[in-house]
Design a protein around this motif. Structure first.
Motif, PDB file in Angstrom:
ATOM      1  N   ALA A 202      42.316  43.480  41.283  1.00  0.00           N
ATOM      2  CA  ALA A 202      41.863  42.288  41.850  1.00  0.00           C
ATOM      3  C   ALA A 202      41.265  42.557  43.551  1.00  0.00           C
ATOM      4  O   ALA A 202      40.206  42.293  43.871  1.00  0.00           O
ATOM      5  CB  ALA A 202      42.952  41.046  42.004  1.00  0.00           C
ATOM      6  N   ARG A 203      42.134  43.354  44.083  1.00  0.00           N
ATOM      7  CA  ARG A 203      41.993  43.773  45.390  1.00  0.00           C
ATOM      8  C   ARG A 203      40.665  44.680  45.352  1.00  0.00           C
ATOM      9  O   ARG A 203      39.778  44.453  46.288  1.00  0.00           O
ATOM     10  CB  ARG A 203      42.891  44.545  46.112  1.00  0.00           C
ATOM     11  N   ILE A 204      40.499  45.655  44.644  1.00  0.00           N
ATOM     12  CA  ILE A 204      39.373  46.318  44.348  1.00  0.00           C
ATOM     13  C   ILE A 204      38.077  45.714  44.353  1.00  0.00           C
ATOM     14  O   ILE A 204      36.827  46.019  44.621  1.00  0.00           O
ATOM     15  CB  ILE A 204      39.409  47.607  43.267  1.00  0.00           C
ATOM     16  N   GLY A 205      38.347  44.700  43.521  1.00  0.00           N
ATOM     17  CA  GLY A 205      37.199  43.655  43.152  1.00  0.00           C
ATOM     18  C   GLY A 205      37.007  42.633  44.019  1.00  0.00           C
ATOM     19  O   GLY A 205      35.856  41.684  43.941  1.00  0.00           O
ATOM     20  N   LEU A 206      37.497  42.561  44.972  1.00  0.00           N
ATOM     21  CA  LEU A 206      37.530  41.529  46.263  1.00  0.00           C
ATOM     22  C   LEU A 206      35.868  41.229  46.543  1.00  0.00           C
ATOM     23  O   LEU A 206      35.194  42.167  46.816  1.00  0.00           O
ATOM     24  CB  LEU A 206      38.192  41.759  47.356  1.00  0.00           C
ATOM     25  N   GLY A 207      35.408  40.086  46.312  1.00  0.00           N
ATOM     26  CA  GLY A 207      34.049  39.701  46.400  1.00  0.00           C
ATOM     27  C   GLY A 207      33.076  39.977  45.440  1.00  0.00           C
ATOM     28  O   GLY A 207      32.089  39.421  45.441  1.00  0.00           O
ATOM     29  N   ARG A 208      33.618  40.865  44.362  1.00  0.00           N
ATOM     30  CA  ARG A 208      32.715  41.164  43.145  1.00  0.00           C
ATOM     31  C   ARG A 208      33.227  40.314  41.940  1.00  0.00           C
ATOM     32  O   ARG A 208      32.449  40.134  41.003  1.00  0.00           O
ATOM     33  CB  ARG A 208      32.839  42.625  43.036  1.00  0.00           C
ATOM     34  N   VAL A 209      34.540  40.114  42.045  1.00  0.00           N
ATOM     35  CA  VAL A 209      35.209  39.377  40.803  1.00  0.00           C
ATOM     36  C   VAL A 209      36.133  38.417  41.312  1.00  0.00           C
ATOM     37  O   VAL A 209      36.732  38.538  42.642  1.00  0.00           O
ATOM     38  CB  VAL A 209      36.025  40.524  39.908  1.00  0.00           C
ATOM     39  N   SER A 210      36.518  37.399  40.646  1.00  0.00           N
ATOM     40  CA  SER A 210      37.483  36.545  40.909  1.00  0.00           C
ATOM     41  C   SER A 210      38.321  36.224  39.639  1.00  0.00           C
ATOM     42  O   SER A 210      37.900  36.096  38.548  1.00  0.00           O
ATOM     43  CB  SER A 210      36.924  35.027  41.572  1.00  0.00           C
ATOM     44  N   VAL A 211      39.791  35.940  39.802  1.00  0.00           N
ATOM     45  CA  VAL A 211      40.609  35.810  38.791  1.00  0.00           C
ATOM     46  C   VAL A 211      40.375  34.387  38.415  1.00  0.00           C
ATOM     47  O   VAL A 211      40.218  33.401  39.195  1.00  0.00           O
ATOM     48  CB  VAL A 211      42.193  35.819  39.291  1.00  0.00           C
ATOM     49  N   ARG A 212      40.019  34.202  37.319  1.00  0.00           N
ATOM     50  CA  ARG A 212      39.947  32.964  36.616  1.00  0.00           C
ATOM     51  C   ARG A 212      41.189  32.114  36.250  1.00  0.00           C
ATOM     52  O   ARG A 212      41.381  31.124  36.615  1.00  0.00           O
ATOM     53  CB  ARG A 212      38.753  33.008  35.280  1.00  0.00           C
ATOM     54  N   TRP A 213      42.003  33.044  35.597  1.00  0.00           N
ATOM     55  CA  TRP A 213      43.095  32.588  35.063  1.00  0.00           C
ATOM     56  C   TRP A 213      44.208  33.675  34.975  1.00  0.00           C
ATOM     57  O   TRP A 213      43.526  34.745  34.550  1.00  0.00           O
ATOM     58  CB  TRP A 213      43.287  31.557  34.019  1.00  0.00           C
ATOM     59  N   SER A 214      45.451  33.633  34.698  1.00  0.00           N
ATOM     60  CA  SER A 214      46.176  34.718  34.339  1.00  0.00           C
ATOM     61  C   SER A 214      47.438  34.116  33.786  1.00  0.00           C
ATOM     62  O   SER A 214      47.812  32.977  33.773  1.00  0.00           O
ATOM     63  CB  SER A 214      46.527  35.622  35.575  1.00  0.00           C
ATOM     64  N   GLN A 215      48.282  35.177  33.185  1.00  0.00           N
ATOM     65  CA  GLN A 215      49.419  34.797  32.274  1.00  0.00           C
ATOM     66  C   GLN A 215      50.471  35.912  32.368  1.00  0.00           C
ATOM     67  O   GLN A 215      50.347  37.166  32.093  1.00  0.00           O
ATOM     68  CB  GLN A 215      48.993  34.576  31.012  1.00  0.00           C
TER      69      GLN A 215
END
Ligand code: HEM
Length: 397
Positions: free
Chosen positions: A182-195
Protein backbone atom coordinates in the motif's frame (compact mmCIF):
# COMPACT_ATOMS: atom_id res chain seq x y z
CA UNK A 1 20.14 -8.29 2.87
CA UNK A 2 18.09 -10.13 5.47
CA UNK A 3 15.75 -8.12 7.67
CA UNK A 4 17.83 -9.13 10.68
CA UNK A 5 20.96 -8.06 8.81
CA UNK A 6 19.58 -4.57 8.30
CA UNK A 7 18.64 -4.40 11.95
CA UNK A 8 22.02 -5.45 13.28
CA UNK A 9 24.30 -3.93 10.63
CA UNK A 10 26.64 -1.43 12.24
CA UNK A 11 28.41 1.17 10.15
CA UNK A 12 27.11 3.58 7.59
CA UNK A 13 28.71 1.73 4.65
CA UNK A 14 26.57 -1.35 5.16
CA UNK A 15 23.45 0.73 5.64
CA UNK A 16 24.18 2.82 2.56
CA UNK A 17 24.61 -0.36 0.51
CA UNK A 18 21.26 -1.58 1.71
CA UNK A 19 19.71 1.73 0.74
CA UNK A 20 21.16 1.53 -2.76
CA UNK A 21 20.00 -2.05 -3.24
CA UNK A 22 16.54 -1.34 -1.90
CA UNK A 23 16.28 1.69 -4.17
CA UNK A 24 17.06 -0.49 -7.16
CA UNK A 25 14.18 -2.84 -6.29
CA UNK A 26 11.80 0.05 -6.36
CA UNK A 27 13.10 1.27 -9.69
CA UNK A 28 12.14 -2.07 -11.14
CA UNK A 29 15.52 -3.67 -11.74
CA UNK A 30 15.58 -7.41 -11.25
CA UNK A 31 16.92 -8.35 -7.89
CA UNK A 32 19.78 -10.87 -8.05
CA UNK A 33 18.62 -14.34 -7.07
CA UNK A 34 20.26 -15.58 -3.88
CA UNK A 35 22.34 -18.75 -4.22
CA UNK A 36 20.28 -21.84 -3.44
CA UNK A 37 22.47 -22.61 -0.44
CA UNK A 38 21.72 -19.15 0.96
CA UNK A 39 17.95 -19.62 0.75
CA UNK A 40 16.57 -18.32 4.04
CA UNK A 41 14.69 -20.78 6.21
CA UNK A 42 10.90 -20.53 6.28
CA UNK A 43 10.79 -18.95 2.82
CA UNK A 44 8.33 -20.12 0.16
CA UNK A 45 9.68 -19.75 -3.39
CA UNK A 46 8.15 -16.71 -5.09
CA UNK A 47 8.99 -17.63 -8.70
CA UNK A 48 7.48 -20.56 -10.57
CA UNK A 49 4.79 -21.59 -13.05
CA UNK A 50 2.01 -20.81 -10.54
CA UNK A 51 1.71 -18.07 -7.94
CA UNK A 52 2.56 -19.18 -4.41
CA UNK A 53 -0.33 -18.99 -1.96
CA UNK A 54 -2.69 -21.16 -4.00
CA UNK A 55 -1.44 -24.74 -3.92
CA UNK A 56 1.34 -24.13 -1.38
CA UNK A 57 0.61 -25.38 2.18
CA UNK A 58 -1.75 -23.02 4.01
CA UNK A 59 -0.15 -20.80 6.67
CA UNK A 60 -2.01 -19.81 9.80
CA UNK A 61 -2.49 -16.05 9.29
CA UNK A 62 -4.03 -13.89 6.59
CA UNK A 63 -4.16 -10.26 5.63
CA UNK A 64 -6.27 -9.82 2.53
CA UNK A 65 -6.65 -6.47 0.79
CA UNK A 66 -8.63 -5.31 -2.23
CA UNK A 67 -7.28 -2.22 -3.98
CA UNK A 68 -8.66 0.21 -6.51
CA UNK A 69 -6.25 1.56 -9.09
CA UNK A 70 -6.01 5.35 -9.37
CA UNK A 71 -3.58 5.65 -12.31
CA UNK A 72 -4.99 6.07 -15.77
CA UNK A 73 -2.43 4.66 -18.20
CA UNK A 74 -1.29 1.14 -18.92
CA UNK A 75 2.36 2.21 -18.47
CA UNK A 76 1.63 3.44 -14.95
CA UNK A 77 -0.21 0.21 -14.14
CA UNK A 78 2.78 -1.82 -15.35
CA UNK A 79 5.17 0.33 -13.29
CA UNK A 80 3.07 -0.31 -10.19
CA UNK A 81 3.01 -4.07 -10.73
CA UNK A 82 6.77 -4.13 -11.37
CA UNK A 83 7.51 -2.31 -8.13
CA UNK A 84 5.07 -4.55 -6.22
CA UNK A 85 6.72 -7.65 -7.66
CA UNK A 86 10.22 -6.52 -6.65
CA UNK A 87 9.02 -5.79 -3.12
CA UNK A 88 7.23 -9.16 -2.95
CA UNK A 89 10.36 -10.99 -4.10
CA UNK A 90 12.29 -9.40 -1.25
CA UNK A 91 9.66 -9.77 1.46
CA UNK A 92 8.81 -13.41 0.72
CA UNK A 93 12.55 -14.18 1.03
CA UNK A 94 12.67 -12.38 4.40
CA UNK A 95 14.57 -9.40 3.04
CA UNK A 96 13.84 -5.68 3.30
CA UNK A 97 12.29 -4.16 0.19
CA UNK A 98 13.15 -0.53 0.82
CA UNK A 99 15.49 1.57 2.94
CA UNK A 100 12.54 3.32 4.58
CA UNK A 101 10.87 0.04 5.54
CA UNK A 102 8.22 0.65 8.19
CA UNK A 103 10.17 -1.70 10.45
CA UNK A 104 7.62 -3.84 12.24
CA UNK A 105 8.90 -7.06 10.64
CA UNK A 106 12.62 -6.27 10.84
CA UNK A 107 13.53 -8.96 13.35
CA UNK A 108 11.12 -11.58 11.99
CA UNK A 109 11.97 -14.40 9.58
CA UNK A 110 10.20 -14.91 6.23
CA UNK A 111 7.49 -16.87 8.12
CA UNK A 112 6.49 -18.70 4.90
CA UNK A 113 5.02 -15.43 3.59
CA UNK A 114 3.22 -15.80 0.27
CA UNK A 115 1.74 -12.93 -1.74
CA UNK A 116 -0.85 -13.72 -4.37
CA UNK A 117 -2.30 -11.13 -6.73
CA UNK A 118 -5.58 -11.12 -8.65
CA UNK A 119 -7.21 -8.85 -11.24
CA UNK A 120 -10.87 -7.94 -10.70
CA UNK A 121 -13.53 -7.38 -13.40
CA UNK A 122 -13.26 -3.59 -12.95
CA UNK A 123 -9.60 -3.62 -14.03
CA UNK A 124 -10.75 -4.72 -17.48
CA UNK A 125 -13.61 -2.23 -17.74
CA UNK A 126 -15.32 0.02 -15.23
CA UNK A 127 -18.78 1.40 -15.99
CA UNK A 128 -18.17 0.65 -19.67
CA UNK A 129 -14.83 2.46 -19.71
CA UNK A 130 -11.87 0.45 -21.08
CA UNK A 131 -9.40 2.08 -18.70
CA UNK A 132 -6.22 0.27 -19.67
CA UNK A 133 -7.05 -1.17 -23.09
CA UNK A 134 -7.75 -4.54 -21.47
CA UNK A 135 -11.47 -5.00 -22.17
CA UNK A 136 -10.87 -7.54 -24.95
CA UNK A 137 -8.56 -9.55 -22.69
CA UNK A 138 -11.15 -10.08 -19.96
CA UNK A 139 -11.57 -13.84 -19.50
CA UNK A 140 -15.15 -15.07 -20.02
CA UNK A 141 -14.67 -17.05 -16.78
CA UNK A 142 -14.28 -13.73 -14.95
CA UNK A 143 -18.03 -13.16 -15.30
CA UNK A 144 -19.56 -11.08 -12.51
CA UNK A 145 -20.96 -13.33 -9.80
CA UNK A 146 -24.77 -13.51 -9.83
CA UNK A 147 -26.84 -12.59 -6.78
CA UNK A 148 -27.41 -15.58 -4.49
CA UNK A 149 -30.48 -16.16 -2.29
CA UNK A 150 -29.99 -15.09 1.32
CA UNK A 151 -26.85 -13.01 0.84
CA UNK A 152 -26.69 -9.50 2.24
CA UNK A 153 -23.63 -8.03 0.60
CA UNK A 154 -22.04 -4.89 2.00
CA UNK A 155 -20.65 -2.89 -0.93
CA UNK A 156 -17.93 -1.62 1.40
CA UNK A 157 -16.62 -5.19 1.64
CA UNK A 158 -16.68 -6.21 -1.98
CA UNK A 159 -14.99 -5.95 -5.35
CA UNK A 160 -11.68 -4.29 -6.11
CA UNK A 161 -9.50 -3.79 -9.20
CA UNK A 162 -6.67 -5.74 -7.56
CA UNK A 163 -6.56 -8.27 -4.74
CA UNK A 164 -3.57 -9.14 -2.60
CA UNK A 165 -3.70 -12.24 -0.44
CA UNK A 166 -0.88 -12.22 2.12
CA UNK A 167 -0.51 -15.42 4.13
CA UNK A 168 2.19 -16.10 6.71
CA UNK A 169 2.83 -17.98 9.93
CA UNK A 170 3.24 -14.66 11.72
CA UNK A 171 0.41 -12.07 11.53
CA UNK A 172 2.86 -9.18 11.73
CA UNK A 173 4.67 -10.42 8.61
CA UNK A 174 1.40 -10.61 6.64
CA UNK A 175 0.27 -7.17 7.83
CA UNK A 176 3.68 -5.67 7.06
CA UNK A 177 3.57 -7.07 3.53
CA UNK A 178 0.18 -5.54 2.69
CA UNK A 179 1.15 -2.27 4.37
CA UNK A 180 4.36 -2.15 2.33
CA UNK A 181 2.53 -2.71 -0.95
CA UNK A 182 0.00 0.00 0.00
CA UNK A 183 2.88 2.39 0.79
CA UNK A 184 4.63 1.63 -2.50
CA UNK A 185 1.33 2.27 -4.27
CA UNK A 186 0.58 5.53 -2.46
CA UNK A 187 -1.22 7.82 -4.90
CA UNK A 188 -1.45 5.00 -7.46
CA UNK A 189 -3.77 2.62 -5.60
CA UNK A 190 -6.06 2.90 -2.61
CA UNK A 191 -7.22 0.15 -0.27
CA UNK A 192 -10.91 -0.48 -0.92
CA UNK A 193 -11.42 -3.00 1.87
CA UNK A 194 -9.40 -5.54 3.76
CA UNK A 195 -9.80 -8.54 6.04
CA UNK A 196 -7.62 -10.13 8.68
CA UNK A 197 -7.85 -13.86 9.24
CA UNK A 198 -6.36 -15.33 12.37
CA UNK A 199 -6.57 -19.07 11.83
CA UNK A 200 -6.67 -21.29 8.77
CA UNK A 201 -9.91 -23.20 8.36
CA UNK A 202 -8.93 -25.27 5.36
CA UNK A 203 -6.02 -27.61 5.36
CA UNK A 204 -4.28 -28.53 2.11
CA UNK A 205 -1.90 -30.85 3.96
CA UNK A 206 -3.80 -34.04 4.94
CA UNK A 207 -0.78 -35.33 6.91
CA UNK A 208 -1.26 -32.51 9.45
CA UNK A 209 -4.04 -32.16 12.01
CA UNK A 210 -7.11 -30.69 10.26
CA UNK A 211 -7.91 -27.22 11.69
CA UNK A 212 -11.33 -26.37 13.11
CA UNK A 213 -13.58 -23.50 12.12
CA UNK A 214 -15.48 -21.35 14.64
CA UNK A 215 -18.43 -23.77 14.58
CA UNK A 216 -16.06 -26.27 16.14
CA UNK A 217 -15.87 -28.65 13.18
CA UNK A 218 -12.80 -29.87 11.34
CA UNK A 219 -12.60 -28.02 8.04
CA UNK A 220 -10.65 -29.05 4.97
CA UNK A 221 -10.98 -32.85 5.19
CA UNK A 222 -12.39 -33.14 1.68
CA UNK A 223 -10.20 -30.36 0.28
CA UNK A 224 -7.75 -30.78 -2.60
CA UNK A 225 -4.31 -31.60 -1.13
CA UNK A 226 -1.57 -29.21 -2.26
CA UNK A 227 0.46 -32.03 -3.85
CA UNK A 228 -2.38 -33.76 -5.74
CA UNK A 229 -1.21 -32.60 -9.17
CA UNK A 230 -3.92 -34.40 -11.10
CA UNK A 231 -6.70 -32.77 -9.04
CA UNK A 232 -5.00 -29.36 -9.25
CA UNK A 233 -4.79 -29.63 -13.04
CA UNK A 234 -8.40 -30.72 -13.25
CA UNK A 235 -9.96 -28.24 -10.81
CA UNK A 236 -7.59 -25.35 -10.03
CA UNK A 237 -5.15 -24.35 -12.80
CA UNK A 238 -6.41 -22.73 -15.99
CA UNK A 239 -5.32 -24.92 -18.93
CA UNK A 240 -4.09 -23.57 -22.29
CA UNK A 241 -7.24 -24.87 -23.97
CA UNK A 242 -9.43 -22.89 -21.54
CA UNK A 243 -8.11 -19.50 -22.71
CA UNK A 244 -7.30 -16.69 -22.70
CA UNK A 245 -3.62 -17.55 -23.20
CA UNK A 246 -2.44 -15.05 -20.57
CA UNK A 247 -4.31 -16.99 -17.84
CA UNK A 248 -2.68 -20.38 -18.55
CA UNK A 249 -1.31 -21.61 -15.22
CA UNK A 250 -3.41 -19.08 -13.32
CA UNK A 251 -6.55 -19.57 -11.27
CA UNK A 252 -9.76 -17.72 -10.33
CA UNK A 253 -10.27 -16.62 -6.75
CA UNK A 254 -13.68 -16.22 -5.13
CA UNK A 255 -13.69 -14.53 -1.70
CA UNK A 256 -16.79 -14.48 0.51
CA UNK A 257 -16.94 -12.92 3.95
CA UNK A 258 -19.36 -15.30 5.66
CA UNK A 259 -20.71 -14.20 9.00
CA UNK A 260 -21.65 -17.00 11.40
CA UNK A 261 -24.61 -16.63 13.77
CA UNK A 262 -22.65 -18.25 16.56
CA UNK A 263 -25.12 -17.36 19.33
CA UNK A 264 -27.80 -19.36 17.48
CA UNK A 265 -25.40 -22.19 16.60
CA UNK A 266 -24.43 -22.54 20.26
CA UNK A 267 -28.08 -23.14 21.22
CA UNK A 268 -28.31 -26.16 18.94
CA UNK A 269 -27.62 -29.71 20.20
CA UNK A 270 -24.49 -31.45 19.05
CA UNK A 271 -26.65 -34.00 17.25
CA UNK A 272 -28.33 -31.25 15.25
CA UNK A 273 -25.00 -29.59 14.51
CA UNK A 274 -23.62 -32.89 13.21
CA UNK A 275 -26.69 -33.46 11.05
CA UNK A 276 -26.23 -29.94 9.65
CA UNK A 277 -22.64 -30.55 8.62
CA UNK A 278 -22.92 -34.29 7.85
CA UNK A 279 -19.83 -35.12 9.93
CA UNK A 280 -19.17 -35.74 13.63
CA UNK A 281 -17.79 -32.89 15.67
CA UNK A 282 -14.97 -34.57 17.59
CA UNK A 283 -13.53 -36.88 14.93
CA UNK A 284 -14.77 -35.15 11.81
CA UNK A 285 -15.98 -38.56 10.63
CA UNK A 286 -18.77 -38.81 8.03
CA UNK A 287 -22.00 -39.62 9.90
CA UNK A 288 -22.21 -43.36 10.31
CA UNK A 289 -18.41 -43.72 10.09
CA UNK A 290 -15.67 -43.70 12.72
CA UNK A 291 -12.61 -41.94 11.36
CA UNK A 292 -12.14 -38.59 9.62
CA UNK A 293 -10.69 -40.18 6.50
CA UNK A 294 -13.23 -43.02 6.23
CA UNK A 295 -14.61 -43.53 2.76
CA UNK A 296 -18.30 -42.68 2.70
CA UNK A 297 -21.35 -42.65 0.52
CA UNK A 298 -22.62 -39.05 0.44
CA UNK A 299 -26.11 -40.32 -0.38
CA UNK A 300 -26.19 -41.87 3.12
CA UNK A 301 -25.82 -38.40 4.75
CA UNK A 302 -28.85 -36.19 5.54
CA UNK A 303 -30.13 -34.78 2.23
CA UNK A 304 -29.73 -31.15 3.35
CA UNK A 305 -26.38 -31.57 5.12
CA UNK A 306 -23.52 -29.32 4.03
CA UNK A 307 -21.11 -32.09 3.07
CA UNK A 308 -23.70 -33.95 1.04
CA UNK A 309 -24.68 -30.80 -0.86
CA UNK A 310 -21.10 -29.59 -1.40
CA UNK A 311 -19.75 -33.03 -2.34
CA UNK A 312 -18.59 -33.54 -5.94
CA UNK A 313 -21.30 -36.19 -6.41
CA UNK A 314 -23.93 -33.45 -5.97
CA UNK A 315 -22.04 -31.00 -8.18
CA UNK A 316 -21.25 -32.76 -11.43
CA UNK A 317 -17.83 -33.83 -10.13
CA UNK A 318 -16.43 -30.32 -9.59
CA UNK A 319 -14.25 -29.44 -6.61
CA UNK A 320 -12.68 -26.28 -5.17
CA UNK A 321 -9.32 -25.52 -3.58
CA UNK A 322 -10.55 -23.98 -0.30
CA UNK A 323 -8.10 -21.75 1.58
CA UNK A 324 -10.30 -19.86 4.04
CA UNK A 325 -9.60 -18.28 7.42
CA UNK A 326 -11.55 -17.65 10.62
CA UNK A 327 -12.12 -14.03 11.51
CA UNK A 328 -13.36 -12.22 14.63
CA UNK A 329 -13.84 -8.49 14.17
CA UNK A 330 -15.12 -7.67 17.66
CA UNK A 331 -18.86 -7.45 18.16
CA UNK A 332 -21.76 -5.64 16.51
CA UNK A 333 -24.04 -2.94 17.95
CA UNK A 334 -26.24 -5.64 19.50
CA UNK A 335 -23.35 -7.30 21.30
CA UNK A 336 -23.22 -10.29 18.95
CA UNK A 337 -19.82 -11.57 17.93
CA UNK A 338 -18.87 -10.36 14.43
CA UNK A 339 -17.17 -13.56 13.42
CA UNK A 340 -17.16 -16.20 10.74
CA UNK A 341 -15.32 -17.67 7.85
CA UNK A 342 -13.45 -15.63 5.28
CA UNK A 343 -13.99 -18.13 2.48
CA UNK A 344 -11.30 -18.16 -0.19
CA UNK A 345 -11.59 -20.65 -3.04
CA UNK A 346 -9.40 -21.12 -6.11
CA UNK A 347 -10.72 -22.77 -9.24
CA UNK A 348 -10.37 -23.17 -12.97
CA UNK A 349 -13.75 -21.66 -13.90
CA UNK A 350 -16.16 -20.14 -11.34
CA UNK A 351 -19.04 -20.47 -13.81
CA UNK A 352 -18.76 -24.25 -13.52
CA UNK A 353 -17.51 -24.50 -9.94
CA UNK A 354 -18.31 -21.88 -7.28
CA UNK A 355 -21.45 -20.43 -8.89
CA UNK A 356 -23.55 -23.60 -9.33
CA UNK A 357 -22.31 -24.99 -6.01
CA UNK A 358 -23.20 -21.83 -4.09
CA UNK A 359 -26.61 -21.66 -5.82
CA UNK A 360 -27.35 -25.12 -4.54
CA UNK A 361 -26.02 -24.42 -1.02
CA UNK A 362 -27.86 -21.09 -0.74
CA UNK A 363 -31.22 -22.75 -1.21
CA UNK A 364 -30.88 -26.27 0.18
CA UNK A 365 -28.03 -26.34 2.71
CA UNK A 366 -29.16 -26.63 6.33
CA UNK A 367 -26.07 -24.62 7.28
CA UNK A 368 -27.64 -21.56 5.61
CA UNK A 369 -29.76 -20.95 8.71
CA UNK A 370 -26.59 -20.19 10.70
CA UNK A 371 -24.56 -18.12 8.23
CA UNK A 372 -24.87 -15.08 6.00
CA UNK A 373 -22.64 -14.04 3.10
CA UNK A 374 -21.86 -10.35 3.66
CA UNK A 375 -18.83 -9.65 1.44
CA UNK A 376 -17.78 -10.87 -1.98
CA UNK A 377 -15.09 -10.62 -4.62
CA UNK A 378 -13.84 -12.33 -7.76
CA UNK A 379 -10.40 -12.04 -9.30
CA UNK A 380 -8.35 -13.62 -12.09
CA UNK A 381 -5.00 -14.59 -10.60
CA UNK A 382 -2.39 -14.71 -13.36
CA UNK A 383 0.22 -17.48 -13.55
CA UNK A 384 3.43 -17.37 -11.56
CA UNK A 385 6.27 -14.94 -12.21
CA UNK A 386 9.63 -15.88 -13.77
CA UNK A 387 12.81 -14.23 -12.48
CA UNK A 388 12.95 -10.75 -14.01
CA UNK A 389 9.23 -10.79 -14.81
CA UNK A 390 6.35 -9.16 -12.96
CA UNK A 391 2.82 -9.94 -11.79
CA UNK A 392 0.57 -9.85 -14.84
CA UNK A 393 3.30 -9.69 -17.49
CA UNK A 394 1.49 -12.33 -19.55
CA UNK A 395 -1.41 -9.85 -19.78
CA UNK A 396 0.40 -6.52 -19.88
CA UNK A 397 3.85 -7.33 -21.25
C1 HEM B 1 -19.38 -20.47 7.04
C2 HEM B 1 -19.55 -21.21 5.98
C3 HEM B 1 -19.04 -22.62 5.86
C4 HEM B 1 -18.70 -23.51 6.82
C5 HEM B 1 -18.76 -23.35 8.34
C6 HEM B 1 -18.27 -24.72 6.16
C7 HEM B 1 -17.86 -25.86 6.82
C8 HEM B 1 -17.50 -27.05 6.20
C9 HEM B 1 -17.15 -28.27 6.89
C10 HEM B 1 -17.08 -28.44 8.40
C11 HEM B 1 -16.88 -29.21 5.96
C12 HEM B 1 -16.49 -30.68 6.22
C13 HEM B 1 -15.01 -30.90 6.24
C14 HEM B 1 -14.34 -30.76 4.92
O1 HEM B 1 -14.41 -31.63 4.06
O2 HEM B 1 -13.71 -29.71 4.72
C15 HEM B 1 -17.04 -28.58 4.66
C16 HEM B 1 -16.85 -29.19 3.45
C17 HEM B 1 -17.00 -28.56 2.23
N1 HEM B 1 -17.45 -27.31 2.00
FE1 HEM B 1 -17.95 -25.95 3.40
N2 HEM B 1 -18.35 -24.54 4.81
C18 HEM B 1 -18.82 -23.27 4.59
C19 HEM B 1 -19.06 -22.68 3.36
C20 HEM B 1 -18.84 -23.29 2.14
C21 HEM B 1 -19.08 -22.67 0.87
C22 HEM B 1 -19.61 -21.26 0.64
C23 HEM B 1 -18.72 -23.59 -0.09
C24 HEM B 1 -18.78 -23.48 -1.58
C25 HEM B 1 -19.62 -22.74 -2.28
C26 HEM B 1 -18.27 -24.78 0.61
C27 HEM B 1 -17.82 -25.90 0.00
C28 HEM B 1 -17.41 -27.06 0.66
C29 HEM B 1 -16.91 -28.23 -0.03
C30 HEM B 1 -16.69 -28.39 -1.53
C31 HEM B 1 -16.66 -29.19 0.95
C32 HEM B 1 -16.11 -30.61 0.75
C33 HEM B 1 -17.24 -31.60 0.59
C34 HEM B 1 -16.65 -33.00 0.34
O3 HEM B 1 -16.14 -33.22 -0.76
O4 HEM B 1 -16.73 -33.84 1.24
N3 HEM B 1 -18.37 -24.56 1.95
N4 HEM B 1 -17.44 -27.28 4.84
Amino acid sequence: MSRRGLLTASGAGVAAGAVATAGAFLLGEPEPEPAASAAPPQAVAFHGPHQAGIATPVQDRLHFAAFDVAVSTREELVALLVSWTRAAEAMTAGRVSAADDSGEALDLPASRLTLTVGFGPTLFARAGEDRFGLAAARPPALADLPAFPGEKLDPARGGGDLAVQACADDPQVAVHAVRTLARIGLGRVSVRWSQLGYGKTSSTTPAELTPRNLMGFKDGTGNIPYDDRAALDEHVWVAAADGPAWMTGGSYLVARRIRMHLEAWDQVTRQDQEATIGRTKTEGAPLGGKGERDRFDPAALPADSHVRMAHPTANGGVRLMRRGYSFVDGSDSQGRIDAGLFFLAYQRDPRRQFVPMQRRLATGDRLSAYIRHVGSGLWACPPGVSPGGYWGDTLLG
